[in-house]
Design a protein around this motif. Structure first.
Motif, PDB file in Angstrom:
ATOM      1  N   ARG A  23      29.739  15.516  40.785  1.00 25.07           N
ATOM      2  CA  ARG A  23      29.493  16.939  40.387  1.00 25.07           C
ATOM      3  C   ARG A  23      29.247  17.239  39.034  1.00 25.07           C
ATOM      4  O   ARG A  23      28.245  18.029  38.508  1.00 25.07           O
ATOM      5  N   GLU A  24      30.227  16.923  38.158  1.00 22.83           N
ATOM      6  CA  GLU A  24      30.125  17.060  36.707  1.00 22.83           C
ATOM      7  C   GLU A  24      29.107  16.383  36.069  1.00 22.83           C
ATOM      8  O   GLU A  24      28.270  16.956  35.199  1.00 22.83           O
ATOM      9  N   ALA A  25      28.794  15.162  36.330  1.00 27.16           N
ATOM     10  CA  ALA A  25      27.685  14.550  35.978  1.00 27.16           C
ATOM     11  C   ALA A  25      26.569  14.859  36.309  1.00 27.16           C
ATOM     12  O   ALA A  25      25.447  15.278  35.346  1.00 27.16           O
ATOM     13  N   VAL A  26      26.052  15.284  37.510  1.00 23.95           N
ATOM     14  CA  VAL A  26      24.832  15.696  38.072  1.00 23.95           C
ATOM     15  C   VAL A  26      24.596  17.344  37.339  1.00 23.95           C
ATOM     16  O   VAL A  26      23.651  17.263  36.854  1.00 23.95           O
ATOM     17  N   GLY A  27      25.796  18.093  37.180  1.00 28.25           N
ATOM     18  CA  GLY A  27      25.599  19.324  36.525  1.00 28.25           C
ATOM     19  C   GLY A  27      25.186  19.222  34.855  1.00 28.25           C
ATOM     20  O   GLY A  27      24.562  20.235  34.402  1.00 28.25           O
ATOM     21  N   ARG A  28      25.152  18.097  34.153  1.00 30.39           N
ATOM     22  CA  ARG A  28      25.145  17.958  32.709  1.00 30.39           C
ATOM     23  C   ARG A  28      23.987  17.182  32.978  1.00 30.39           C
ATOM     24  O   ARG A  28      23.320  16.751  31.995  1.00 30.39           O
ATOM     25  N   GLY A  29      23.314  16.697  33.920  1.00 31.66           N
ATOM     26  CA  GLY A  29      21.784  15.949  34.001  1.00 31.66           C
ATOM     27  C   GLY A  29      22.081  14.445  33.537  1.00 31.66           C
ATOM     28  O   GLY A  29      21.230  13.799  33.086  1.00 31.66           O
ATOM     29  N   LEU A  30      23.253  13.810  33.955  1.00 33.67           N
ATOM     30  CA  LEU A  30      23.397  12.574  33.417  1.00 33.67           C
ATOM     31  C   LEU A  30      23.170  11.583  34.425  1.00 33.67           C
ATOM     32  O   LEU A  30      23.177  12.007  35.710  1.00 33.67           O
ATOM     33  N   ALA A  31      22.610  10.529  34.148  1.00 30.08           N
ATOM     34  CA  ALA A  31      22.534   9.186  35.263  1.00 30.08           C
ATOM     35  C   ALA A  31      23.694   8.306  35.102  1.00 30.08           C
ATOM     36  O   ALA A  31      24.557   8.321  34.155  1.00 30.08           O
ATOM     37  N   GLY A  32      23.659   7.495  36.079  1.00 30.92           N
ATOM     38  CA  GLY A  32      25.185   6.648  36.306  1.00 30.92           C
ATOM     39  C   GLY A  32      25.704   6.680  37.552  1.00 30.92           C
ATOM     40  O   GLY A  32      24.859   6.652  38.660  1.00 30.92           O
ATOM     41  N   TRP A  33      26.879   6.120  37.544  1.00 30.08           N
ATOM     42  CA  TRP A  33      27.441   5.723  38.747  1.00 30.08           C
ATOM     43  C   TRP A  33      29.008   5.817  38.635  1.00 30.08           C
ATOM     44  O   TRP A  33      29.579   6.046  37.632  1.00 30.08           O
ATOM     45  N   ALA A  44      33.511   4.256  35.799  1.00 30.59           N
ATOM     46  CA  ALA A  44      32.189   5.314  35.764  1.00 30.59           C
ATOM     47  C   ALA A  44      31.312   5.023  34.730  1.00 30.59           C
ATOM     48  O   ALA A  44      31.777   4.228  33.720  1.00 30.59           O
ATOM     49  N   VAL A  45      29.925   4.963  34.924  1.00 29.57           N
ATOM     50  CA  VAL A  45      28.987   4.578  33.664  1.00 29.57           C
ATOM     51  C   VAL A  45      28.225   5.873  33.682  1.00 29.57           C
ATOM     52  O   VAL A  45      27.717   6.477  34.619  1.00 29.57           O
ATOM     53  N   PHE A  46      28.185   6.495  32.276  1.00 27.90           N
ATOM     54  CA  PHE A  46      27.517   7.560  32.081  1.00 27.90           C
ATOM     55  C   PHE A  46      26.146   7.164  31.258  1.00 27.90           C
ATOM     56  O   PHE A  46      26.434   6.556  30.150  1.00 27.90           O
ATOM     57  N   GLU A  51      26.424  14.454  23.470  1.00 29.53           N
ATOM     58  CA  GLU A  51      26.923  15.259  23.832  1.00 29.53           C
ATOM     59  C   GLU A  51      27.600  15.391  25.285  1.00 29.53           C
ATOM     60  O   GLU A  51      28.687  15.686  25.621  1.00 29.53           O
ATOM     61  N   ASP A  52      26.741  15.018  26.365  1.00 26.88           N
ATOM     62  CA  ASP A  52      27.113  15.257  27.554  1.00 26.88           C
ATOM     63  C   ASP A  52      27.814  14.007  28.141  1.00 26.88           C
ATOM     64  O   ASP A  52      28.700  14.304  28.715  1.00 26.88           O
ATOM     65  N   VAL A  53      27.419  12.741  27.499  1.00 27.53           N
ATOM     66  CA  VAL A  53      28.609  11.580  27.781  1.00 27.53           C
ATOM     67  C   VAL A  53      29.728  11.965  27.010  1.00 27.53           C
ATOM     68  O   VAL A  53      30.558  11.596  27.730  1.00 27.53           O
ATOM     69  N   ASP A  54      29.768  12.477  25.937  1.00 27.78           N
ATOM     70  CA  ASP A  54      31.025  12.853  25.457  1.00 27.78           C
ATOM     71  C   ASP A  54      31.907  13.849  26.264  1.00 27.78           C
ATOM     72  O   ASP A  54      33.130  13.778  26.322  1.00 27.78           O
ATOM     73  N   ALA A  55      31.274  14.754  26.945  1.00 26.97           N
ATOM     74  CA  ALA A  55      31.963  15.713  27.690  1.00 26.97           C
ATOM     75  C   ALA A  55      32.513  15.202  28.981  1.00 26.97           C
ATOM     76  O   ALA A  55      33.487  15.492  29.473  1.00 26.97           O
ATOM     77  N   LEU A  56      31.755  14.089  29.444  1.00 35.57           N
ATOM     78  CA  LEU A  56      32.117  13.467  30.839  1.00 35.57           C
ATOM     79  C   LEU A  56      33.317  12.672  30.451  1.00 35.57           C
ATOM     80  O   LEU A  56      34.326  12.348  31.060  1.00 35.57           O
TER      81      LEU A  56
END
Length: 89
Positions: A23-33, A44-46, A51-56
């Motif tokens: 949910r957090e990743a999708v909300g930030r538009g990140l790809a991964g698993w 997890a892989v982001f 900025e978004d990778v740092d946040a996750l």
């Protein structure tokens, strides 16, 4: 574009860690698993903006409210150009 692998250890399975991470990743538009590991950790892989990778990564350091993260391992990787974010089994 960055790619980062994050492994969270502690009480991280059975506390909705993967679902909340997605949910957090999708909300930030990140790809991964994200997936549970056999050793009890969550991995997890982001891929996305710094900025978004740092946040996750920061989120993984505490996880959802039910989690108790003891330790986090982080490694940088070469981006693969993933699309979407999935929970792996």
């Amino acid at each position: 574009m960055l790619r980062r692998r994050v492994i969270a250890r502690g009480l991280v399975q059975g506390v909705f860690f993967r679902a909340e991470c997605r949910r957090e990743a999708v909300g930030r538009g990140l790809a991964g698993w994200v997936r549970n590991r056999r050793d009890g950790a969550v991995e997890a892989v982001f891929e996305g903006s710094a900025e978004d990778v740092d946040a996750l990564e920061a989120w993984m350091r505490h996880g959802p409210s039910q989690a108790e993260v003891d330790r986090v391992e982080v490694s940088e990787e070469v981006p693969e150009g993933l699309a979407g974010f999935e929970i792996r089994h």
